[in-house]
Design a protein around this motif. Structure first.
Motif, PDB file in Angstrom:
ATOM      1  N   LEU A 127       0.819  -1.221   0.000  1.00 34.75           N
ATOM      2  CA  LEU A 127       0.000   0.000   0.000  1.00 34.75           C
ATOM      3  C   LEU A 127       0.856   1.277   0.000  1.00 34.75           C
ATOM      4  O   LEU A 127       0.333   2.365  -0.168  1.00 34.75           O
ATOM      5  N   ASP A 128       2.192   1.123   0.200  1.00 30.00           N
ATOM      6  CA  ASP A 128       3.052   2.309   0.062  1.00 30.00           C
ATOM      7  C   ASP A 128       2.939   2.873  -1.354  1.00 30.00           C
ATOM      8  O   ASP A 128       3.002   4.076  -1.567  1.00 30.00           O
ATOM      9  N   GLU A 129       2.790   1.960  -2.313  1.00 33.81           N
ATOM     10  CA  GLU A 129       2.801   2.401  -3.714  1.00 33.81           C
ATOM     11  C   GLU A 129       1.476   2.253  -4.426  1.00 33.81           C
ATOM     12  O   GLU A 129       1.306   2.773  -5.526  1.00 33.81           O
ATOM     13  N   HIS A 130       0.553   1.490  -3.830  1.00 32.22           N
ATOM     14  CA  HIS A 130      -0.704   1.206  -4.547  1.00 32.22           C
ATOM     15  C   HIS A 130      -1.903   1.529  -3.659  1.00 32.22           C
ATOM     16  O   HIS A 130      -1.797   1.480  -2.430  1.00 32.22           O
ATOM     17  N   ALA A 131      -3.036   1.792  -4.326  1.00 23.41           N
ATOM     18  CA  ALA A 131      -4.259   2.067  -3.566  1.00 23.41           C
ATOM     19  C   ALA A 131      -4.852   0.795  -2.989  1.00 23.41           C
ATOM     20  O   ALA A 131      -5.606   0.814  -2.024  1.00 23.41           O
ATOM     21  N   GLY A 132      -4.497  -0.335  -3.603  1.00 23.85           N
ATOM     22  CA  GLY A 132      -5.014  -1.606  -3.115  1.00 23.85           C
ATOM     23  C   GLY A 132      -3.998  -2.707  -3.348  1.00 23.85           C
ATOM     24  O   GLY A 132      -3.065  -2.555  -4.137  1.00 23.85           O
ATOM     25  N   ALA A 133      -4.163  -3.831  -2.638  1.00 19.10           N
ATOM     26  CA  ALA A 133      -3.300  -4.991  -2.849  1.00 19.10           C
ATOM     27  C   ALA A 133      -4.112  -6.232  -2.558  1.00 19.10           C
ATOM     28  O   ALA A 133      -4.881  -6.271  -1.578  1.00 19.10           O
ATOM     29  N   ILE A 134      -3.976  -7.236  -3.428  1.00 15.79           N
ATOM     30  CA  ILE A 134      -4.760  -8.468  -3.241  1.00 15.79           C
ATOM     31  C   ILE A 134      -3.861  -9.682  -3.379  1.00 15.79           C
ATOM     32  O   ILE A 134      -2.919  -9.674  -4.176  1.00 15.79           O
ATOM     33  N   PRO A 135      -4.156 -10.760  -2.592  1.00 15.22           N
ATOM     34  CA  PRO A 135      -3.365 -11.984  -2.724  1.00 15.22           C
ATOM     35  C   PRO A 135      -3.861 -12.795  -3.923  1.00 15.22           C
ATOM     36  O   PRO A 135      -5.065 -13.012  -4.059  1.00 15.22           O
ATOM     37  N   VAL A 136      -2.944 -13.226  -4.767  1.00 11.70           N
ATOM     38  CA  VAL A 136      -3.340 -14.012  -5.936  1.00 11.70           C
ATOM     39  C   VAL A 136      -2.467 -15.246  -6.068  1.00 11.70           C
ATOM     40  O   VAL A 136      -1.340 -15.294  -5.576  1.00 11.70           O
ATOM     41  N   LEU A 137      -3.010 -16.226  -6.757  1.00  8.91           N
ATOM     42  CA  LEU A 137      -2.270 -17.457  -7.056  1.00  8.91           C
ATOM     43  C   LEU A 137      -2.356 -17.732  -8.555  1.00  8.91           C
ATOM     44  O   LEU A 137      -3.347 -17.348  -9.199  1.00  8.91           O
ATOM     45  N   PRO A 138      -1.347 -18.402  -9.109  1.00 12.37           N
ATOM     46  CA  PRO A 138      -1.428 -18.722 -10.537  1.00 12.37           C
ATOM     47  C   PRO A 138      -2.511 -19.760 -10.814  1.00 12.37           C
ATOM     48  O   PRO A 138      -2.916 -20.499  -9.909  1.00 12.37           O
ATOM     49  N   VAL A 139      -2.983 -19.787 -12.053  1.00 16.69           N
ATOM     50  CA  VAL A 139      -3.934 -20.826 -12.471  1.00 16.69           C
ATOM     51  C   VAL A 139      -3.111 -21.972 -13.037  1.00 16.69           C
ATOM     52  O   VAL A 139      -2.266 -21.754 -13.894  1.00 16.69           O
ATOM     53  N   VAL A 140      -3.341 -23.170 -12.535  1.00 19.89           N
ATOM     54  CA  VAL A 140      -2.525 -24.291 -13.013  1.00 19.89           C
ATOM     55  C   VAL A 140      -3.278 -25.180 -14.003  1.00 19.89           C
ATOM     56  O   VAL A 140      -2.671 -25.870 -14.810  1.00 19.89           O
ATOM     57  N   MET A 199     -11.514  -0.804  -8.764  1.00 17.77           N
ATOM     58  CA  MET A 199     -11.074  -0.616 -10.151  1.00 17.77           C
ATOM     59  C   MET A 199     -12.192  -0.090 -11.040  1.00 17.77           C
ATOM     60  O   MET A 199     -11.924   0.598 -12.021  1.00 17.77           O
ATOM     61  N   SER A 200     -13.433  -0.438 -10.722  1.00 16.07           N
ATOM     62  CA  SER A 200     -14.503   0.022 -11.610  1.00 16.07           C
ATOM     63  C   SER A 200     -14.970   1.423 -11.215  1.00 16.07           C
ATOM     64  O   SER A 200     -15.803   2.013 -11.886  1.00 16.07           O
ATOM     65  N   TYR A 201     -14.406   1.969 -10.134  1.00 14.03           N
ATOM     66  CA  TYR A 201     -14.820   3.309  -9.700  1.00 14.03           C
ATOM     67  C   TYR A 201     -13.809   4.330 -10.193  1.00 14.03           C
ATOM     68  O   TYR A 201     -12.645   4.323  -9.780  1.00 14.03           O
ATOM     69  N   ASP A 202     -14.246   5.179 -11.066  1.00 13.58           N
ATOM     70  CA  ASP A 202     -13.440   6.324 -11.485  1.00 13.58           C
ATOM     71  C   ASP A 202     -11.999   5.942 -11.828  1.00 13.58           C
ATOM     72  O   ASP A 202     -11.045   6.356 -11.175  1.00 13.58           O
ATOM     73  N   LEU A 203     -11.867   5.140 -12.873  1.00 13.88           N
ATOM     74  CA  LEU A 203     -10.533   4.671 -13.263  1.00 13.88           C
ATOM     75  C   LEU A 203      -9.584   5.814 -13.620  1.00 13.88           C
ATOM     76  O   LEU A 203      -8.369   5.655 -13.577  1.00 13.88           O
ATOM     77  N   ALA A 204     -10.153   6.970 -13.925  1.00 12.01           N
ATOM     78  CA  ALA A 204      -9.306   8.095 -14.349  1.00 12.01           C
ATOM     79  C   ALA A 204      -8.284   8.469 -13.282  1.00 12.01           C
ATOM     80  O   ALA A 204      -7.227   9.012 -13.588  1.00 12.01           O
ATOM     81  N   THR A 205      -8.574   8.175 -12.026  1.00 11.00           N
ATOM     82  CA  THR A 205      -7.644   8.582 -10.969  1.00 11.00           C
ATOM     83  C   THR A 205      -6.481   7.596 -10.807  1.00 11.00           C
ATOM     84  O   THR A 205      -5.653   7.762  -9.930  1.00 11.00           O
ATOM     85  N   ASN A 206      -6.461   6.562 -11.653  1.00 13.66           N
ATOM     86  CA  ASN A 206      -5.316   5.650 -11.686  1.00 13.66           C
ATOM     87  C   ASN A 206      -5.013   5.013 -10.324  1.00 13.66           C
ATOM     88  O   ASN A 206      -3.908   5.110  -9.812  1.00 13.66           O
ATOM     89  N   ARG A 207      -6.031   4.419  -9.753  1.00 12.96           N
ATOM     90  CA  ARG A 207      -5.819   3.739  -8.471  1.00 12.96           C
ATOM     91  C   ARG A 207      -5.389   2.309  -8.761  1.00 12.96           C
ATOM     92  O   ARG A 207      -6.203   1.455  -9.046  1.00 12.96           O
ATOM     93  N   SER A 208      -4.119   2.005  -8.680  1.00 17.06           N
ATOM     94  CA  SER A 208      -3.669   0.663  -9.058  1.00 17.06           C
ATOM     95  C   SER A 208      -3.842  -0.318  -7.890  1.00 17.06           C
ATOM     96  O   SER A 208      -3.771   0.056  -6.715  1.00 17.06           O
ATOM     97  N   VAL A 209      -4.072  -1.568  -8.254  1.00 19.89           N
ATOM     98  CA  VAL A 209      -4.188  -2.645  -7.265  1.00 19.89           C
ATOM     99  C   VAL A 209      -3.039  -3.613  -7.508  1.00 19.89           C
ATOM    100  O   VAL A 209      -2.937  -4.213  -8.585  1.00 19.89           O
ATOM    101  N   ALA A 210      -2.176  -3.770  -6.509  1.00 22.62           N
ATOM    102  CA  ALA A 210      -1.012  -4.656  -6.654  1.00 22.62           C
ATOM    103  C   ALA A 210      -1.416  -6.104  -6.436  1.00 22.62           C
ATOM    104  O   ALA A 210      -2.306  -6.398  -5.631  1.00 22.62           O
ATOM    105  N   PHE A 211      -0.749  -7.008  -7.150  1.00 20.48           N
ATOM    106  CA  PHE A 211      -0.878  -8.441  -6.879  1.00 20.48           C
ATOM    107  C   PHE A 211       0.255  -8.838  -5.932  1.00 20.48           C
ATOM    108  O   PHE A 211       1.421  -8.599  -6.241  1.00 20.48           O
ATOM    109  N   VAL A 212      -0.096  -9.436  -4.790  1.00 18.59           N
ATOM    110  CA  VAL A 212       0.956 -10.018  -3.950  1.00 18.59           C
ATOM    111  C   VAL A 212       0.726 -11.528  -3.904  1.00 18.59           C
ATOM    112  O   VAL A 212      -0.365 -12.013  -4.222  1.00 18.59           O
ATOM    113  N   GLN A 213       1.750 -12.238  -3.511  1.00 19.50           N
ATOM    114  CA  GLN A 213       1.647 -13.698  -3.514  1.00 19.50           C
ATOM    115  C   GLN A 213       0.595 -14.182  -2.518  1.00 19.50           C
ATOM    116  O   GLN A 213       0.648 -13.853  -1.332  1.00 19.50           O
ATOM    117  N   GLY A 214      -0.364 -14.952  -3.017  1.00 22.10           N
ATOM    118  CA  GLY A 214      -1.391 -15.525  -2.143  1.00 22.10           C
ATOM    119  C   GLY A 214      -0.886 -16.789  -1.470  1.00 22.10           C
ATOM    120  O   GLY A 214       0.308 -17.077  -1.466  1.00 22.10           O
TER     121      GLY A 214
END
Ligand code: CTP
Ligand code: MG
Length: 394
Positions: A127-140, A199-214
């Motif tokens: 969150l230091d660099e992004h407005a949001g962060a979510i845990p994700v895993l690869p699709v196998v 992400m679907s709210y006012d994309l113009a403000t460039n609120r990025s969501v980081a992927f972190v390891q789930g």
């Protein structure tokens, strides 16, 4: 791995206001027992221990007493009533943060009991660099697209896809603005997580969501078998079944899924195959899932004259869903006539086909009652069965 630095202060919303329809049962899954305590209590304890303050739990409107009982003795939990959708439940939770305006907010599903601390650390530091962060895993697995007819219609590129988990972390003002400002007209597709809302709210403000390891430990409890603990579920279970049908003239006689020539046949709503009914009840009994009447009510016209093989096949599938496979069947058919011995090989073959068991694991025995009782007088046929089930591996 030891944590490097103390976590920054954060608030948390745990959504526990769903109905748990896919899991079924009277009590919503978040209040059911999992590994020795109510499911919701696991994530509440973990987030409190990680320092969540304030922590708000969104619950169904009729479940306040139940939720308080499930979380008894835990300090620092506030409750709000959830909404019709997960998004509304989150929004109601965030409403209680309006006075505090927390810098960071974690949003989590009560249905995910285990929250590794490392994941919280990764999320908050992103969150230091992004407005949001979510845990994700690869699709196998290979991803195929279904046509309307449920046939193969193409493939999706799994390299660009991720499986998304919770908790999800956000800068408080951003996620609150997105949830409070977002308007979802009736019939619009409902977001199933909060990164979508942001992400679907006012994309113009460039609120990025980081992927972190789930983490696989964040797995969501969704289906009945997820609630069953493979670690403590018994390796072996048994069930027994018993059934009787009346012998009458002019009916067909079906036993173990094959038709027998006889002066009389069995009367019943379905094909009255007393032997398959006893086996089916034994399977259902072993997994503690009602009986044949619960699943195929005689009052339901769709089962009139039904072949009983489908009842047994269905019970075997329910056992498999509960992560058990049949190990053996021991059946006794009780009647004076017809003689069962000559039909035994065909019966074994049919029961083996219906259950997927090898024939050596299907025992079919028969006895008379020395002309005593209703079976002895030829008024009916009885059957009793015992089945063994073994737990499937993980
Ligand atoms: N949730 C919620 N409010 C809703 C719907 C869901 O708070 N109106 C919560 C659930 O309690 C759960 C999380 O959102 O902790 C993830 O949802 P899901 O796993 O889909 O749970 P349910 O909606 O309860 O289950 P189902 O979809 O099978 O009915
Ligand atoms: Mg749901």
């Amino acid at each position: 791995m030891a944590s490097q630095a103390p976590l920054p202060p954060f608030a948390a919303v745990i959504v526990a206001a769903g109905k748990g329809l896919r899991i079924g049962g009277e009590v919503p899954k978040q209040f059911r027992e999992f590994k020795g305590k109510p499911l919701v209590r696991h994530s509440v304890e973990k987030l409190l221990a990680a320092g969540a303050d304030p922590l708000v739990d969104a619950i169904p409107s009729d479940a306040e007493d139940l939720a308080r009982t499930c979380l008894a003795g835990l300090d620092g939990v506030d409750f709000v009533i959830g909404g019709e959708t997960r998004r509304e439940s989150v929004r109601n939770g965030l409403t209680s943060f309006v006075p505090d305006k927390p810098q960071y907010v974690l949003i989590h599903d009560a249905a995910r009991p285990d929250i590794p601390l490392e994941v919280i650390e990764r999320l908050l530091s992103a969150l230091d660099e992004h407005a949001g962060a979510i845990p994700v895993l690869p699709v196998v697995d290979t991803l195929a697209i279904a046509s309307e007819r449920n046939t193969h219609h193409g493939n999706a590129d799994r390299e660009t896809l991720r499986r998304v988990q919770t908790p999800q972390a956000f800068r408080g003002p951003d996620i609150m603005a997105a949830h409070f400002g977002q308007y979802y007209p009736e019939g619009a597709p409902e977001p199933t997580d909060d990164a979508q809302v942001l992400m679907s709210y006012d994309l113009a403000t460039n609120r990025s969501v980081a992927f972190v390891q789930g983490d696989e430990r964040l797995k969501k409890i969704t289906f009945a078998e997820d609630l069953m603990e493979t670690a403590t579920a018994p390796a072996f279970r048994v069930g027994q079944g018993f059934d009787v049908h009346r012998l009458v003239e002019g009916e067909e006689l079906w036993l173990c899924g094959i038709q027998l020539e006889h002066t009389h046949g069995l009367a019943g709503h379905s094909d009255a195959d007393v032997a398959l009914h006893a086996i089916t009840d034994a399977v259902l009994g072993a997994i503690g899932n009602g009986d044949i009447g619960t699943h195929f009510p005689p009052s339901d016209p769709q089962w009139a004259g039904a072949r009983s093989g489908q009842f047994l096949e269905n019970a075997v599938k329910l056992a498999r869903d509960a992560r058990y496979a049949l190990s053996n069947i021991d059946l006794t058919i009780i009647c004076e006539a017809p003689k069962i011995g000559p039909h035994r090989p065909a019966m074994r073959t049919r029961v083996s086909e219906l259950t997927g068991l090898g024939e050596v694991a299907v025992s079919i025995k028969a006895t008379t009652t020395e002309r005593l009782g209703f079976t002895g007088r030829g008024e009916g046929i009885a059957a009793q069965a015992i089945v063994g089930l073994v737990r499937l591996g993980d």
